[in-house]
Enzyme design. Structure first.
Site, PDB file in Angstrom:
ATOM      1  N   ARG A 122      -9.520  -0.365   7.576  1.00 46.94           N
ATOM      2  CA  ARG A 122     -10.517   0.595   7.097  1.00 46.94           C
ATOM      3  C   ARG A 122     -10.813   1.686   8.125  1.00 46.94           C
ATOM      4  O   ARG A 122     -11.960   1.974   8.473  1.00 46.94           O
ATOM      5  CB  ARG A 122     -11.809  -0.100   6.691  1.00 46.94           C
ATOM      6  CG  ARG A 122     -12.470   0.683   5.580  1.00 46.94           C
ATOM      7  CD  ARG A 122     -13.485  -0.067   4.798  1.00 46.94           C
ATOM      8  NE  ARG A 122     -13.808   0.718   3.608  1.00 46.94           N
ATOM      9  CZ  ARG A 122     -14.252   0.200   2.494  1.00 46.94           C
ATOM     10  NH1 ARG A 122     -14.421  -1.078   2.366  1.00 46.94           N
ATOM     11  NH2 ARG A 122     -14.531   0.972   1.475  1.00 46.94           N
ATOM     12  N   CYS A 123      -9.735   2.286   8.596  1.00 39.37           N
ATOM     13  CA  CYS A 123      -9.914   3.400   9.514  1.00 39.37           C
ATOM     14  C   CYS A 123      -8.590   4.128   9.579  1.00 39.37           C
ATOM     15  O   CYS A 123      -7.544   3.548   9.362  1.00 39.37           O
ATOM     16  CB  CYS A 123     -10.325   2.910  10.879  1.00 39.37           C
ATOM     17  SG  CYS A 123      -9.043   2.789  12.089  1.00 39.37           S
TER      18      CYS A 123
ATOM     19  N   GLN B 138       0.824  -1.213   0.000  1.00 40.86           N
ATOM     20  CA  GLN B 138       0.000   0.000   0.000  1.00 40.86           C
ATOM     21  C   GLN B 138       0.857   1.262   0.000  1.00 40.86           C
ATOM     22  O   GLN B 138       0.354   2.356  -0.181  1.00 40.86           O
ATOM     23  CB  GLN B 138      -0.939  -0.001   1.209  1.00 40.86           C
ATOM     24  CG  GLN B 138      -2.044  -1.049   1.120  1.00 40.86           C
ATOM     25  CD  GLN B 138      -3.035  -1.021   2.268  1.00 40.86           C
ATOM     26  OE1 GLN B 138      -3.201  -2.022   2.940  1.00 40.86           O
ATOM     27  NE2 GLN B 138      -3.686   0.108   2.494  1.00 40.86           N
TER      28      GLN B 138
ATOM     29  N   GLU C 107     -13.047   5.188   4.346  1.00 42.11           N
ATOM     30  CA  GLU C 107     -13.100   4.552   5.661  1.00 42.11           C
ATOM     31  C   GLU C 107     -14.350   4.880   6.437  1.00 42.11           C
ATOM     32  O   GLU C 107     -14.746   4.135   7.336  1.00 42.11           O
ATOM     33  CB  GLU C 107     -11.923   5.029   6.490  1.00 42.11           C
ATOM     34  CG  GLU C 107     -10.624   4.663   5.852  1.00 42.11           C
ATOM     35  CD  GLU C 107      -9.479   5.283   6.583  1.00 42.11           C
ATOM     36  OE1 GLU C 107      -9.664   6.363   7.157  1.00 42.11           O
ATOM     37  OE2 GLU C 107      -8.428   4.667   6.601  1.00 42.11           O
TER      38      GLU C 107
HETATM   39  N1  PCD Z   1     -13.680   9.784  -3.524  1.00 37.30           N
HETATM   40  C1  PCD Z   1     -14.534  10.641  -4.214  1.00 37.30           C
HETATM   41  N2  PCD Z   1     -14.920  11.840  -3.645  1.00 37.30           N
HETATM   42  C2  PCD Z   1     -14.474  12.158  -2.414  1.00 37.30           C
HETATM   43  C3  PCD Z   1     -13.640  11.277  -1.688  1.00 37.30           C
HETATM   44  C4  PCD Z   1     -13.259  10.097  -2.291  1.00 37.30           C
HETATM   45  O1  PCD Z   1     -14.953  10.323  -5.321  1.00 37.30           O
HETATM   46  N3  PCD Z   1     -14.833  13.315  -1.837  1.00 37.30           N
HETATM   47  C5  PCD Z   1     -13.242   8.517  -4.142  1.00 37.30           C
HETATM   48  C6  PCD Z   1     -11.741   8.596  -4.386  1.00 37.30           C
HETATM   49  O2  PCD Z   1     -11.364   9.210  -5.473  1.00 37.30           O
HETATM   50  C7  PCD Z   1     -11.321   7.147  -4.280  1.00 37.30           C
HETATM   51  C8  PCD Z   1     -12.304   6.577  -3.296  1.00 37.30           C
HETATM   52  O3  PCD Z   1     -13.456   7.456  -3.282  1.00 37.30           O
HETATM   53  O4  PCD Z   1     -11.502   6.535  -5.528  1.00 37.30           O
HETATM   54  C9  PCD Z   1     -11.667   6.467  -1.868  1.00 37.30           C
HETATM   55  O5  PCD Z   1     -11.048   7.688  -1.564  1.00 37.30           O
HETATM   56  P1  PCD Z   1     -10.354   8.023  -0.201  1.00 37.30           P
HETATM   57  O6  PCD Z   1     -11.353   8.106   0.895  1.00 37.30           O
HETATM   58  O7  PCD Z   1      -9.487   9.173  -0.408  1.00 37.30           O
HETATM   59  O8  PCD Z   1      -9.485   6.743   0.156  1.00 37.30           O
HETATM   60  P2  PCD Z   1      -8.148   6.191  -0.545  1.00 37.30           P
HETATM   61  O9  PCD Z   1      -6.963   6.770   0.138  1.00 37.30           O
HETATM   62  O10 PCD Z   1      -8.266   6.297  -1.989  1.00 37.30           O
HETATM   63  O11 PCD Z   1      -8.269   4.665  -0.209  1.00 37.30           O
HETATM   64  C10 PCD Z   1      -7.941   4.177   1.079  1.00 37.30           C
HETATM   65  C11 PCD Z   1      -9.230   3.599   1.718  1.00 37.30           C
HETATM   66  C12 PCD Z   1      -8.807   2.774   2.886  1.00 37.30           C
HETATM   67  S1  PCD Z   1      -7.786   3.392   4.003  1.00 37.30           S
HETATM   68  C13 PCD Z   1      -9.311   1.521   3.058  1.00 37.30           C
HETATM   69  S2  PCD Z   1      -8.828   0.615   4.372  1.00 37.30           S
HETATM   70  C14 PCD Z   1     -10.274   0.899   2.113  1.00 37.30           C
HETATM   71  C15 PCD Z   1     -10.969   2.007   1.303  1.00 37.30           C
HETATM   72  O12 PCD Z   1      -9.931   2.827   0.761  1.00 37.30           O
HETATM   73  N4  PCD Z   1      -9.569  -0.014   1.269  1.00 37.30           N
HETATM   74  C16 PCD Z   1     -10.183  -0.408   0.087  1.00 37.30           C
HETATM   75  N5  PCD Z   1     -11.734   1.470   0.239  1.00 37.30           N
HETATM   76  C17 PCD Z   1     -11.288   0.329  -0.423  1.00 37.30           C
HETATM   77  N6  PCD Z   1     -11.904  -0.038  -1.542  1.00 37.30           N
HETATM   78  C18 PCD Z   1     -11.476  -1.139  -2.195  1.00 37.30           C
HETATM   79  N7  PCD Z   1     -12.156  -1.520  -3.297  1.00 37.30           N
HETATM   80  N8  PCD Z   1     -10.417  -1.867  -1.761  1.00 37.30           N
HETATM   81  C19 PCD Z   1      -9.749  -1.519  -0.645  1.00 37.30           C
HETATM   82  O13 PCD Z   1      -8.691  -2.210  -0.241  1.00 37.30           O
HETATM   83 MO1  PCD Z   1      -6.900   1.580   5.241  1.00 37.30          MO
HETATM   84  O14 PCD Z   1      -5.995   2.657   6.345  1.00 37.30           O
HETATM   85  O15 PCD Z   1      -5.712   0.905   4.305  1.00 37.30           O
HETATM   86  O16 PCD Z   1      -7.047   0.384   6.556  1.00 37.30           O
END
Ligand code: PCD
Length: 805
Positions: free
Chosen positions: A383-384, A236, A759
């Protein structure tokens, strides 16, 4: 001419720029099996490496015998810590300032820990080789409870001087990692001790795992002739990986090329560095051949990057009328065997100090103690944005508990404590400056959309019917108003391993008016190739369809810190707009020259520069692009390119109002989600369709976490949920319908006003589902029960409340 008959509206539509639900350009290849994932990479003579892993959670490694393994046909080498030690590679630094064993160095600290690396001609020979490696272990006492760990005589990390401070200051016990504090302790304790009403609760956010569909893996290929190492991987943050590989291996950075090809979901799992990367690189250097390592599902769930495992003890105080006066939190954070959390350096508990949430809380205090246990390392932002989901869960549970204490409606309690629209920029008691928000508008819209008052009336009737024995189903109304904090930097506050958290975009316009844009981020499915082209289309007036977006190759992309913490839009998105503006500034000079007027006498209009007051005199961006390569313009270099490295002045603070209506069967513990309404405000919206997809995906992961997903251990440290038979991954069957909605409160400091969104649905979704379960039982005296709310736990809650008798 076409241009003359096209209306302005047509020209705007033709760009498919900001605000357009442009179809995802990457999906043609994904839906036709033409994606290029790490495991698709096949090189001549490529070998496969895999790990011998510890069956024990805590044990001394007495001996490792590789003799039989080396006799297995196809096995070429078996690496152990003893082989890596002369290279100084048997341990590696973690992102959190700790160090982690690459291969077991005398002991193992969690089940599944990497003990030896078998390199073979293919995956099957490697598996046979693993079976043939003989490891003698001597079991040690196992600690899976962080509270016990801090009392125990058993020292987990014998490599650390128990009296020496850690990366984040003094340590209180050999199994203690750090204490991190924010806010004013004395003032908060005083306010709470004098308060009219105080609610106190232990809120546990269990251990879970990002579990992307594609597991982690890499291919390392050392070309000994030209001295160049190429590393493909599920990264990433490809640039940061290149720097780290250079620092660890001593290979000069220009001789390392890191490529993140297509990634099958990241969710935070692919931010950190894993022993598999180090071993593959070493094995490729040793054998002179490319070496692939790909986790299987059990490896992934058991060993790489868990998330959460926060025990959050809270106190919240208020006046009798429900005005919140103080918030106090002490968190015990279970980090497993090594502190491998992926957080900006100065924030060992991530952005947990956003835990005052959407509320104007004058006084607050937070302390977090990190603790070692015999569990896998990690602590990633699944996802935060670095522990924000923990913070949101904590405050949204505390609000509910306070509502019970006050005997008040939880929607009303929220409303009277929201930060007001005219208070932004808002300085929180725990140190953040919220950029913008309008919580009351969002909240009222959400309550009206679900018919909140009618729902409460229905719920009250249901309770009566239940008590009268007419139904066995309860109705829960889950409420959440969350505030996210996404887009790390700024560089002055946020770095990872000393690398400042800016991001970048480089644009080249080709002579015929098409372009390529390269960014320091990397999509894992979010659709960057679609959306970043849209930002540019609106900024530079060339159609999004004529702009290629490329990420993930460190030989071509400008340096950036990568994609996690919803930072791509706030940071790289801003860089894209800024680079676009540089292009536009040069284009303006070219246009003025071509139109034979002063620079200031032309203005930008959708896809062209027009002479002010004479709209029939213009040059399109396409014409300007060609001129940049075709005309000798005095005082202007040929070409049309720009690069921007963007250091954001602040983070962005997206927010949302979520409501979940849930039916619960008291006798079976089953739940049914009747309605889920999600209003998100992510500022200016780039692609509404992609936003909706992000919200659906994030809510489904939130559903998983709240209602069943868990990495559970037994007392011996065995992982009980190491396969997808036990680890809940929702399918279409379990996933409810979602209604999405929005308000738009632009970020005042972001060039296009956009905040992140990826997120938010997880951050807001988890407390919303959980609050719905709790709310169903509120009339029967439930204050707090631990997630995940699987059938058994819901049944048990009902049973404990005496609802089965
Ligand atoms: N957007 C729009 N408008 C606004 C904002 C935003 O349209 N106002 C869109 C953009 O451009 C991109 C999306 O929506 O396409 C997202 O963005 P953002 O909020 O800025 O974010 P990024 O940096 O691009 O990415 C990151 C995130 C995170 S952190 C996570 S866990 C998850 C989410 O992303 N992962 C994933 N989502 C998703 N989806 C998918 N399909 N796969 C994946 O793996 Mo961490 O810290 O890493 O735990």
């Amino acid at each position: 001419m076409k241009d003359e008959i096209e209306s302005r509206e047509d020209r705007v539509a033709n760009l498919k720029g900001m605000g357009c639900s442009r179809k995802r350009v990457e999906d043609a290849r994904f839906t036709q099996g033409k994606g290029n994932y790490v495991d698709d990479i096949k090189l001549d003579g490529m070998l496969f490496g895999d790990f011998v892993r510890s069956p024990y959670a805590h044990a001394r490694v007495v001996s490792i015998d590789t003799e039989e393994a080396l006799k297995v046909p196809g096995v070429l080498a078996v690496l152990t810590a003893a082989d890596l030690e002369p290279l100084g590679l048997h341990w590696m630094p973690t992102l959190a300032g700790d160090k982690q064993m690459v291969l077991a160095d005398g002991k193992v600290l969690y089940q599944g820990q990497e003990v030896a690396f078998v390199v073979a001609e293919d995956r099957y020979a490697a598996a046979d080789g693993i079976e043939a490696v003989e490891v003698e272990y001597e079991e040690l006492p196992v600690i899976v409870d962080p509270f016990e760990s801090l009392k125990s005589d058993v020292v987990l990390r014998e490599d650390l001087d128990p009296n020496a401070p850690g990366a984040h200051g003094p340590r209180k016990h050999p199994n203690h990692i750090f204490t991190w504090e924010a806010g004013d302790k004395d003032a908060t304790e005083q306010v709470i001790s004098e308060a009219e009403v105080v609610a106190e609760e232990m809120v546990y956010y269990h251990r879970t795992h990002p579990c992307p569909l594609e597991t982690c893996g890499c291919v390392a290929s050392m070309d000994k002739v030209n001295g160049k190492l190429t590393l493909w991987g599920t990264f990433q943050a490809p640039h940061a990986i290149r720097t780290v590989v250079s620092l660890i291996s001593g290979i000069e950075e220009h001789n390392i090329r890191v490529i993140s090809p297509d990634i099958g979901g990241g969710f935070g799992n692919k931010v950190g560095a894993y022993p598999g990367y180090v071993c593959s690189v070493v094995a490729s250097i040793v054998t002179g051949k490319p070496v692939k390592w790909i986790e299987d599902r059990m490896d992934n769930l058991m060993t790489t990057a868990f998330a959460r495992d926060y025990w959050m003890k809270g106190k919240i105080s208020a006046t009798k009328e429900g005005r919140i006066t103080g918030l106090w939190c002490h968190t015990t954070a279970d980090h497993g065997g090594f502190d491998a959390c992926a957080d900006p350096t100065k924030f060992p508990a991530g952005f947990m100090n956003i835990c005052t949430g959407s509320y104007d809380i004058p006084t607050a205090y937070l302390a977090v103690d990190g603790v070692y246990t015999n569990k896998a390392p990690g602590g990633v932002a699944y996802r935060c944005s670095f522990r924000v989901t923990e913070a949101a869960y904590f405050i949204e549970r505390m609000i509910e508990v306070l509502a019970i204490e006050l005997n008040m409606d939880a929607a009303e309690l929220r409303r009277i404590n929201f930060i007001k629209a005219d208070q932004f920029p808002y300085q929180s008691a725990l140190g953040w400056e919220y950029d913008s928000g309008d919580y009351h508008t969002a909240w009222d819209k959400a309550l009206a959309a679900v018919g909140y008052d009618d729902l409460r009336a229905e719920q009250a009737r249901r309770v009566e019917e239940f008590k009268a024995g007419k139904t066995r189903r309860l109705l829960g109304i889950g409420l959440t108003h969350f505030t996210e904090i996404v887009g790390a930097g700024p560089v002055k506050n946020c770095d990872i391993l000393g690398l400042g958290m800016f991001d970048s975009c480089e644009i080249r316009i080709h002579p015929t008016g098409s372009a390529i844009a390269r960014l320091g981020t990397i999509s894992q499915g979010q659709g960057h190739a679609t959306t970043f082209a849209q930002i540019l289309a609106s900024e530079i007036g060339l159609p999004a369809d004529s702009i290629t977006v490329e990420e993930g190759d460190t030989d071509t992309a400008p340096y950036g810190l990568g994609t996690y913490g919803s930072r791509s839009t706030p940071v790289a998105g801003a860089a894209t707009a800024m680079a676009g503006r540089k292009i536009r500034a040069k284009a303006q000079m070219i246009a003025a020259y071509l139109l034979e007027v002063h620079d200031d006498d032309v203005e930008f209009d959708v896809d062209r520069f027009v002479v002010k007051g004479a709209p029939e005199r213009f040059k399109t961006m396409k014409e300007i692009a060609f001129a940049a390569y075709n005309q000798a313009i005095p005082g202007i270099e040929p070409g049309l390119e720009a690069v921007s490295y963007y250091d954001p002045p602040n983070m962005t603070y997206p927010f949302g109002a979520y409501i979940c209506v849930m039916e619960i069967d008291v006798d079976t513990g089953e739940h049914e989600i009747r309605q889920f309404y999600a209003l998100d405000d992510c500022g200016t919206r780039i692609n509404p369709m992609i936003i909706e997809g992000q919200v659906h995906g994030g809510l489904t992961e939130a559903l998983a976490i709240a209602m069943g997903q868990e990495i559970a251990y037994d007392d011996m440290g065995n992982v009980k949920t190491g396969t997808l038979m036990d680890f809940f991954l929702p399918t279409a069957w379990e996933t409810p319908n979602y209604t999405t909605d929005h308000t738009v409160t632009p970020s005042p400091h972001h060039p296009i006003g956009a905040k992140g969104v990826g997120e938010s649905p997880n951050v807001g979704g988890v407390p919303c589902f959980s609050n719905a379960v709790h709310d169903a039982f509120r009339a029967f005296g439930l204050r707090q029960s631990h997630m995940p709310h699987d059938q058994w736990r819901i049944w048990k809650t009902a049973n404990d409340l005496g609802l089965h008798s």
